[in-house]
Design a protein around this motif. Structure first.
Motif, short mmCIF file in Angstrom:
data_model
loop_
_atom_site.label_atom_id
_atom_site.label_comp_id
_atom_site.label_asym_id
_atom_site.label_seq_id
_atom_site.Cartn_x
_atom_site.Cartn_y
_atom_site.Cartn_z
N ALA A 87 17.78 63.27 60.77
CA ALA A 87 17.35 64.44 59.64
C ALA A 87 16.99 65.89 60.39
CB ALA A 87 16.61 64.26 58.54
N LYS A 88 16.39 65.59 61.57
CA LYS A 88 15.74 66.74 62.22
C LYS A 88 16.77 67.32 62.96
CE LYS A 88 10.83 65.77 61.98
NZ LYS A 88 9.63 65.55 62.53
N GLY A 89 17.97 66.92 63.16
CA GLY A 89 19.13 67.35 63.88
C GLY A 89 19.23 67.09 65.27
N LYS A 148 17.89 62.40 52.59
CA LYS A 148 17.14 63.38 53.52
C LYS A 148 17.95 63.76 54.42
CE LYS A 148 13.03 62.62 56.74
NZ LYS A 148 12.00 61.87 56.94
N LYS A 186 20.60 66.45 53.35
CA LYS A 186 19.67 67.86 52.95
C LYS A 186 19.62 68.58 54.30
CE LYS A 186 16.41 67.30 49.13
NZ LYS A 186 15.10 67.16 48.82
N LYS A 187 19.78 67.86 55.39
CA LYS A 187 19.62 68.37 56.64
C LYS A 187 21.13 68.49 57.24
CE LYS A 187 15.28 68.87 56.56
NZ LYS A 187 14.67 70.03 56.81
N ASP A 239 14.52 59.78 60.62
CA ASP A 239 13.62 61.29 60.75
C ASP A 239 14.43 62.03 61.92
OD1 ASP A 239 11.59 62.87 59.51
OD2 ASP A 239 10.70 62.75 61.70
N ARG A 252 23.47 66.23 57.73
CA ARG A 252 24.10 65.13 58.58
C ARG A 252 24.79 64.32 57.33
NH1 ARG A 252 21.59 65.21 63.81
NH2 ARG A 252 23.52 63.73 64.25
#
Length: 121
Positions: free
Chosen positions: A109-111, A26, A29-30, A106, A32
């Motif tokens: 992953a959302k930055g 997860k 993919k973003k 989360d 990180r």
């Protein structure tokens, strides 16, 4: 949303090793890194990377994972919805701790900036 005893029991017996690769996927993919994920785990639970690896190899359940952890005193600052649950309203302590970890993963992953994820600002 109400917690159910079935849901809580299922989380308690789930192994950290079965979920950790999903956390890694997860965040990567973003854009990180696994190192950032390990930093989040260290902040929340007090585990160093080697200890995380040992827990994975031991196939520690989430119950064992959090029983051995030293939860960050600022963990209660983690708020919001994850997996359909508002983390600050979860009544089962173990389920809440697992959802704290899910929420931090989360956010990573959302930055979100690491300082915000780790509740340092």
């Amino acid at each position: 949303m109400k917690d159910t005893s079935h849901h809580d029991a299922r989380i308690a017996e789930m192994t950290f090793a079965s979920v950790y690769p999903h956390y890694v996927t997860k965040v990567e993919k973003k854009g990180r890194t696994e190192e950032e994920l390990l930093k989040v785990i260290e902040w929340l639970c007090g585990y160093q990377a080697e200890q995380v690896q040992e827990l994975i190899e031991e196939k520690a359940t989430f119950k064992a994972f959090f029983e051995a952890a030293t939860l960050n005193p600022n963990a209660s600052l983690i708020k919001g919805v994850i997996c359909g649950y508002r983390v600050e309203e979860i009544t089962n302590p173990l389920t809440q701790q697992v959802r704290y970890l899910d929420k931090l993963v989360d956010e990573l992953a959302k930055g979100k900036k690491m300082e915000k994820v780790l509740r340092t600002i």
